[in-house]
Enzyme design. Structure first.
Site, mmCIF file in Angstrom:
data_model
loop_
_atom_site.group_PDB
_atom_site.id
_atom_site.type_symbol
_atom_site.label_atom_id
_atom_site.label_comp_id
_atom_site.label_asym_id
_atom_site.label_seq_id
_atom_site.Cartn_x
_atom_site.Cartn_y
_atom_site.Cartn_z
ATOM 1 N N LYS A 52 0.660 -1.323 -0.013
ATOM 2 C CA LYS A 52 -0.046 -0.199 0.104
ATOM 3 C C LYS A 52 0.973 1.330 -0.128
ATOM 4 O O LYS A 52 0.513 2.260 -0.656
ATOM 5 C CB LYS A 52 -0.831 -0.305 1.311
ATOM 6 C CG LYS A 52 -2.032 -1.110 0.990
ATOM 7 C CD LYS A 52 -2.752 -1.287 2.508
ATOM 8 C CE LYS A 52 -3.744 -2.642 2.318
ATOM 9 N NZ LYS A 52 -4.292 -2.829 3.797
ATOM 10 N N GLN A 96 -4.182 -1.883 9.768
ATOM 11 C CA GLN A 96 -3.925 -3.067 9.334
ATOM 12 C C GLN A 96 -4.580 -4.390 10.149
ATOM 13 O O GLN A 96 -4.177 -4.286 11.395
ATOM 14 C CB GLN A 96 -2.769 -3.318 8.907
ATOM 15 C CG GLN A 96 -2.458 -4.811 8.029
ATOM 16 C CD GLN A 96 -3.096 -4.946 6.676
ATOM 17 O OE1 GLN A 96 -2.964 -3.689 5.921
ATOM 18 N NE2 GLN A 96 -3.765 -5.796 6.652
ATOM 19 N N ASP A 119 -11.132 2.459 4.556
ATOM 20 C CA ASP A 119 -11.232 1.121 4.488
ATOM 21 C C ASP A 119 -12.795 0.828 4.467
ATOM 22 O O ASP A 119 -13.114 -0.277 4.157
ATOM 23 C CB ASP A 119 -10.692 0.443 5.727
ATOM 24 C CG ASP A 119 -9.414 -0.393 5.321
ATOM 25 O OD1 ASP A 119 -8.943 -0.623 4.441
ATOM 26 O OD2 ASP A 119 -8.540 -0.842 6.139
#
Length: 291
Positions: A52, A96, A119
């Site tokens: 990412k 994460q 997200d």
């Protein structure tokens, strides 16, 4: 049978964003800034976050990687998220997953401000998605929809079977496919561990989305001719013939299923790259909304 090439579509999405970022720079406007929080040193999480960050660099985004020990308290992690919420330069925040067992995923997700929830996991984002309002869509389902759109697949009236009911893929996928959009406008069946007639339902499906995390679960006898198969699974399976000691397998038995399909995603190289591309698109939109 046609391969739905996630690498190709992902690169096209990133190239488009790169042009838009260059235009922002030329106009003296703010460049999107993504902050990633990594707790501990889980190998898979390190790989995902690294990818990412590299993608941000490729596109021209700013990125910040916040590394924290896996012994950090839940309170301290929430404090770190609040700092990023308050940082006016940060447009998107991702934490994460998975997190250490002593930390609540739910509390952490809820702590991220909805305007920075790239997200798409915050209840506000999910609620807006259910109501078909503009919002951040979870990256993997969003990436799948972008792929279907890129290949101009008209899903209207199709029967879609989604195997898996996670909040990350299964549930949002069912909402997006049933929405009054294109792609979308499907009749959707969600299957899970308690579904009794799974094989029969899959054989009725025009689209199968396999997102259950069981390698090669979907076999040729579960798929009708001409079906579209989206394989979300990615599992490391021990393989002594490989130098690295394992093979990467999806939830679909690709070799036997692919000859029956009109379209199918490979593993790797299918849904995975699209997840990151969709996350970048969410981050760009977060920046645009604020500035």
């Amino acid at each position: 049978m046609k391969i739905l090439d996630g690498q190709l579509v992902s690169q096209a999405t990133k190239d488009e964003l790169k042009i838009k970022v260059a235009q922002l720079v030329a106009e003296g406007k703010k460049v999107p800034h993504l902050a990633a929080v990594l707790v501990g040193n889980n190998g898979a999480s390190e790989t995902y976050v690294g990818s990412k960050v590299r993608t941000c660099e490729e596109i021209g985004f700013r990125s910040t990687l916040v590394r924290l020990e896996d012994t950090i308290s839940e309170f301290k992690l929430l404090e770190a998220i609040e700092e990023l919420n308050s940082d006016m330069d940060v447009d998107g925040i991702l934490v994460q997953l998975p997190l250490p067992k002593h930390i609540s995923d739910e509390k952490v997700i809820n702590a991220i401000h909805p305007s920075k929830d790239v997200d798409g996991f915050h209840p506000v984002s999910v609620g807006k998605m259910v109501q078909s309002l503009p919002t951040f869509i979870p990256a993997t389902p969003h990436g799948i929809m972008l792929m279907l759109e890129h290949y101009k697949i008209n899903t209207k009236g199709m029967h879609a079977v989604v195997i898996g009911r996670s909040n990350i893929v299964g549930r949002p996928m069912s909402i997006l496919l049933s929405a009054n959009t294109n792609p979308g406008n499907c009749t959707v069946t969600i299957c899970h561990s308690a579904t009794r007639n799974l094989k029969e339902l899959c054989l009725q499906a025009d689209i199968i989305v396999a997102a259950l995390g069981k390698p090669e679960f979907v076999t040729a006898d579960m798929v009708k001719d001409g079906a579209i198969v989206i394989d979300v699974g990615i599992t490391r399976v021990p393989d002594a013939t490989k130098k690295r000691g394992y093979s990467i397998k999806g939830d679909v038995q690709f070799d036997t299923v692919s000859p029956k399909c009109s379209y199918i995603t490979p593993v790797p190289g299918g849904v995975g790259p699209m997840t990151i591309a969709a996350l970048m698109k969410n981050t760009y939109n977060a920046c645009l909304a604020k500035h």
